[in-house]
Scaffold this motif. Structure first.
Motif, PDB file in Angstrom:
ATOM      1  N   PRO A 277       0.824  -1.216   0.000  1.00  0.00           N
ATOM      2  CA  PRO A 277       0.000   0.000   0.000  1.00  0.00           C
ATOM      3  C   PRO A 277       0.857   1.265   0.000  1.00  0.00           C
ATOM      4  O   PRO A 277       1.926   1.290   0.605  1.00  0.00           O
ATOM      5  N   ARG A 278       0.383   2.283  -0.682  1.00  0.00           N
ATOM      6  CA  ARG A 278       1.098   3.566  -0.661  1.00  0.00           C
ATOM      7  C   ARG A 278       0.095   4.708  -0.598  1.00  0.00           C
ATOM      8  O   ARG A 278      -1.066   4.551  -0.964  1.00  0.00           O
ATOM      9  N   GLY A 279       0.587   5.827  -0.123  1.00  0.00           N
ATOM     10  CA  GLY A 279      -0.290   6.985   0.066  1.00  0.00           C
ATOM     11  C   GLY A 279      -0.508   7.749  -1.237  1.00  0.00           C
ATOM     12  O   GLY A 279       0.067   7.420  -2.277  1.00  0.00           O
ATOM     13  N   ILE A 280      -1.327   8.796  -1.114  1.00  0.00           N
ATOM     14  CA  ILE A 280      -1.635   9.620  -2.284  1.00  0.00           C
ATOM     15  C   ILE A 280      -0.394  10.447  -2.617  1.00  0.00           C
ATOM     16  O   ILE A 280       0.252  10.985  -1.717  1.00  0.00           O
TER      17      ILE A 280
ATOM     18  N   TYR B 269      12.465  -1.942  -1.825  1.00  0.00           N
ATOM     19  CA  TYR B 269      12.771  -0.526  -2.043  1.00  0.00           C
ATOM     20  C   TYR B 269      11.547   0.194  -2.590  1.00  0.00           C
ATOM     21  O   TYR B 269      10.716  -0.402  -3.270  1.00  0.00           O
ATOM     22  N   ALA B 270      11.497   1.497  -2.321  1.00  0.00           N
ATOM     23  CA  ALA B 270      10.475   2.351  -2.932  1.00  0.00           C
ATOM     24  C   ALA B 270      11.186   3.166  -4.017  1.00  0.00           C
ATOM     25  O   ALA B 270      12.261   3.708  -3.776  1.00  0.00           O
ATOM     26  N   VAL B 271      10.597   3.202  -5.207  1.00  0.00           N
ATOM     27  CA  VAL B 271      11.194   3.951  -6.314  1.00  0.00           C
ATOM     28  C   VAL B 271      10.228   5.065  -6.688  1.00  0.00           C
ATOM     29  O   VAL B 271       9.037   4.813  -6.933  1.00  0.00           O
ATOM     30  N   LYS B 272      10.719   6.299  -6.708  1.00  0.00           N
ATOM     31  CA  LYS B 272       9.843   7.439  -7.035  1.00  0.00           C
ATOM     32  C   LYS B 272      10.420   8.158  -8.241  1.00  0.00           C
ATOM     33  O   LYS B 272      11.595   8.534  -8.239  1.00  0.00           O
ATOM     34  N   GLU B 273       9.603   8.350  -9.282  1.00  0.00           N
ATOM     35  CA  GLU B 273      10.062   9.044 -10.486  1.00  0.00           C
ATOM     36  C   GLU B 273       9.797  10.531 -10.309  1.00  0.00           C
ATOM     37  O   GLU B 273       8.666  10.931 -10.023  1.00  0.00           O
TER      38      GLU B 273
ATOM     39  N   ARG C 113      14.721   2.923   0.968  1.00  0.00           N
ATOM     40  CA  ARG C 113      14.415   1.616   1.547  1.00  0.00           C
ATOM     41  C   ARG C 113      12.965   1.641   2.016  1.00  0.00           C
ATOM     42  O   ARG C 113      12.556   2.610   2.671  1.00  0.00           O
ATOM     43  N   HIS C 114      12.181   0.633   1.646  1.00  0.00           N
ATOM     44  CA  HIS C 114      10.793   0.593   2.112  1.00  0.00           C
ATOM     45  C   HIS C 114      10.785   0.475   3.641  1.00  0.00           C
ATOM     46  O   HIS C 114      11.505  -0.353   4.213  1.00  0.00           O
ATOM     47  N   LEU C 115       9.996   1.290   4.291  1.00  0.00           N
ATOM     48  CA  LEU C 115       9.952   1.262   5.756  1.00  0.00           C
ATOM     49  C   LEU C 115       9.072   0.094   6.211  1.00  0.00           C
ATOM     50  O   LEU C 115       7.847   0.134   6.061  1.00  0.00           O
TER      51      LEU C 115
ATOM     52  N   MET D 177       2.571   1.750   7.580  1.00  0.00           N
ATOM     53  CA  MET D 177       1.387   1.909   6.752  1.00  0.00           C
ATOM     54  C   MET D 177       1.083   3.372   6.492  1.00  0.00           C
ATOM     55  O   MET D 177       1.284   4.203   7.382  1.00  0.00           O
ATOM     56  N   PRO D 178       0.593   3.695   5.278  1.00  0.00           N
ATOM     57  CA  PRO D 178       0.083   5.050   5.072  1.00  0.00           C
ATOM     58  C   PRO D 178      -1.241   5.182   5.825  1.00  0.00           C
ATOM     59  O   PRO D 178      -1.948   4.187   5.984  1.00  0.00           O
ATOM     60  N   TYR D 179      -1.568   6.394   6.270  1.00  0.00           N
ATOM     61  CA  TYR D 179      -2.742   6.532   7.127  1.00  0.00           C
ATOM     62  C   TYR D 179      -4.035   6.109   6.425  1.00  0.00           C
ATOM     63  O   TYR D 179      -4.939   5.557   7.041  1.00  0.00           O
TER      64      TYR D 179
ATOM     65  N   GLY E  18       7.926  22.131   5.636  1.00  0.00           N
ATOM     66  CA  GLY E  18       7.276  22.831   4.520  1.00  0.00           C
ATOM     67  C   GLY E  18       6.009  22.155   4.024  1.00  0.00           C
ATOM     68  O   GLY E  18       5.209  22.781   3.330  1.00  0.00           O
ATOM     69  N   ASP E  19       5.787  20.881   4.316  1.00  0.00           N
ATOM     70  CA  ASP E  19       4.588  20.197   3.836  1.00  0.00           C
ATOM     71  C   ASP E  19       4.226  19.042   4.774  1.00  0.00           C
ATOM     72  O   ASP E  19       4.101  17.897   4.348  1.00  0.00           O
ATOM     73  N   CYS E  20       4.080  19.400   6.051  1.00  0.00           N
ATOM     74  CA  CYS E  20       3.748  18.371   7.049  1.00  0.00           C
ATOM     75  C   CYS E  20       2.302  17.926   6.852  1.00  0.00           C
ATOM     76  O   CYS E  20       1.395  18.756   6.831  1.00  0.00           O
TER      77      CYS E  20
ATOM     78  N   ALA F  76      10.410  14.486   1.723  1.00  0.00           N
ATOM     79  CA  ALA F  76      11.227  15.613   2.191  1.00  0.00           C
ATOM     80  C   ALA F  76      11.379  16.681   1.115  1.00  0.00           C
ATOM     81  O   ALA F  76      12.217  17.580   1.235  1.00  0.00           O
ATOM     82  N   GLU F  77      10.547  16.593   0.054  1.00  0.00           N
ATOM     83  CA  GLU F  77      10.729  17.456  -1.119  1.00  0.00           C
ATOM     84  C   GLU F  77      10.809  18.942  -0.779  1.00  0.00           C
ATOM     85  O   GLU F  77      11.611  19.676  -1.338  1.00  0.00           O
ATOM     86  N   THR F  78       9.972  19.387   0.157  1.00  0.00           N
ATOM     87  CA  THR F  78       9.915  20.814   0.459  1.00  0.00           C
ATOM     88  C   THR F  78      10.794  21.189   1.663  1.00  0.00           C
ATOM     89  O   THR F  78      10.766  22.331   2.117  1.00  0.00           O
TER      90      THR F  78
END
Ligand SMILES: Nc1ncnc2c1ncn2[C@@H]1O[C@H](COP(=O)(O)OP(=O)(O)OP(=O)(O)O)[C@@H](O)[C@H]1O
Ligand SMILES: [Mg+2]
Length: 402
Positions: free
Chosen positions: A36-39, A54-58, A106-108, A112-114, A149-151, A172-174
């Protein structure tokens, strides 16, 4: 253009086994794992290579590198965040079209996402407990000088931790790292957290996952109140007269109860020595985790560690071992109670964090059984009953009675 991978501790199969010449959205194969992953705006996929997931983000190159570096800094500061693995750039399709870089983390595990939690149905008090965990996370990040910046709940992952939750930053993008944060920067984070949380709760209500009667406003306001209380306990100045010096010890004990060790305490007395002022300068989270780890080697979530230490104390008292060497008592408890009980669990539930959570649930179950029976029920008996009735599995190994 050549494929380039910047990584901390590169796993060779990351380079050789993944189809970097294909856009992430089109990846298929036995290495893909449907967790499962969040929005999110970006595409995120999970892959298994050997024993690691692993989690891969483009994403765009500056974002991928920025996030990678910040996550590395957060790791160095021991802040709760996902672990960065690397950035893959120079991707091209076989026909020569450029594809966006990827950030690999690394996948935590056991997280779980909320939204996933809510879609499985949760207890009514789950949301305030998630907000509590978010407050602890934000406070720890602020202490480390990290402006988020985006909590939001979406940018956080949650792990169960002995009836509570432990929160980890995933996005951590912002973010920005500073030596110290100004009040304005912290206030900005509160404002975005409040706005995001409000939106997320309305969204949960619209999806039928949260009671429509529940008013989001007090929950959002509660976030700030809890943050302020924790922040002032961790950083606030306290004045008293010098015949009240015991207040120093009390402050330290309060901080320990909150899960923090005081690494540096500033104590200032005036010239005539009548009054004193104290202020914690450096506090280090993980008080119970460190204590449990030094006694048993177990590395688990803070609240789980607190729970296990309580059981260890109860074990010492029941066996009249309070005056023995703590490390010896801890070893006996570990090998006679904790390990035999948690080895009854299915093999995929035996990571330290999972095992500690199961142990906590067994203690809760024992409490419930003891109350029903009107007498103390043995931990092993409670464990067998828990596995059969709650997890619906046959306990694998039955240890000796305590
Ligand atoms: N290391 C990880 N472990 C577990 N889940 C992860 C990990 N990395 C990403 N995810 C999942 O992917 C989701 C999206 O990640 P992230 O928030 O970084 O994407 P984003 O597109 O940058 O988000 P936003 O839309 O807020 O900009 C997370 O909510 C989480 O569920
Ligand atoms: Mg995000």
């Amino acid at each position: 253009m050549a494929l380039r991978i910047v990584a901390t501790n590169p796993d060779p199969s990351l380079v050789t086994l993944l189809p970097w010449d294909t856009p992430l959205e089109e990846w298929t194969g036995s290495f893909m794992v449907p967790l499962p992953r969040g929005i999110s705006r970006h595409i995120v996929r999970f892959v298994r290579l050997g024993t690691h997931v692993y989690a891969v983000k483009e994403t765009r190159e500056p974002i991928a590198f920025g996030e990678y570096r910040l996550l590395r800094d957060l790791r160095r500061l021991k802040a709760p965040a996902v672990e960065p693995v690397g950035v893959v750039t120079g991707r091209q399709t076989r026909t020569g079209d450029t594809i966006e870089p990827c950030l690999v983390t690394r996948h935590l595990g056991s997280s779980m996402p909320y939204r996933e939690m809510f879609s499985r149905g949760v207890r009514a008090d789950t949301l305030p407990r998630l907000v509590d965990a978010l407050v602890v996370l934000l406070t720890r990040l602020h202490l480390a000088g990290f402006f988020w910046g985006d909590c939001s709940l979406s940018n956080t992952l949650f792990r169960r931790s002995a009836g509570e939750f432990a929160a980890y930053l995933v996005d951590a993008e912002t973010g920005e790292l500073h030596p110290d944060l100004s009040d304005g920067q912290r206030a900005y984070d509160h404002d975005t957290a409040k706005g995001n949380l409000f939106g997320e709760m309305l969204d949960l209500q619209a999806g039928g996952f949260m009671d429509r009667e529940l008013d989001p406003i007090p929950i959002v306001e509660g976030l700030l109140e809890r943050y302020d209380r924790l922040w002032s306990e961790l950083t606030g100045v306290e004045d008293f007269t010098t015949d009240e010096m015991w207040r120093i010890q009390m402050r330290i004990e309060r901080l320990n109860d909150l899960g923090f060790d005081v690494d540096e305490l500033d104590i200032v007395t005036d010239w005539d020595g009548a009054t004193a002022r104290i202020q914690p300068k450096v506090v280090d989270p993980g008080h119970h985790n460190r204590r449990l780890q030094s006694l048993t080697g177990l590395d688990v979530e803070e609240n789980q560690a607190r729970r296990l230490l309580n059981d260890l104390d109860a074990y010492a008292a029941a066996n009249e071992l309070q005056n023995e060497e703590p490390a010896l008592v801890a070893h006996r408890w570990l090998t006679e109670v904790f390990e035999p009980v948690t080895r009854m669990a299915p093999p995929d539930r035996r990571s330290p964090v999972d095992a500690a959570e199961i142990f906590h649930e067994i203690l809760e179950h024992r409490w419930y059984l003891s109350e029903q029976a009107g007498e103390e029920v043995d931990t092993f008996e409670a464990a067998r009953d828990y596995f059969r009735k709650e997890l619906r599995v046959e306990p694998l190994e039955v240890g000796s009675a305590r």
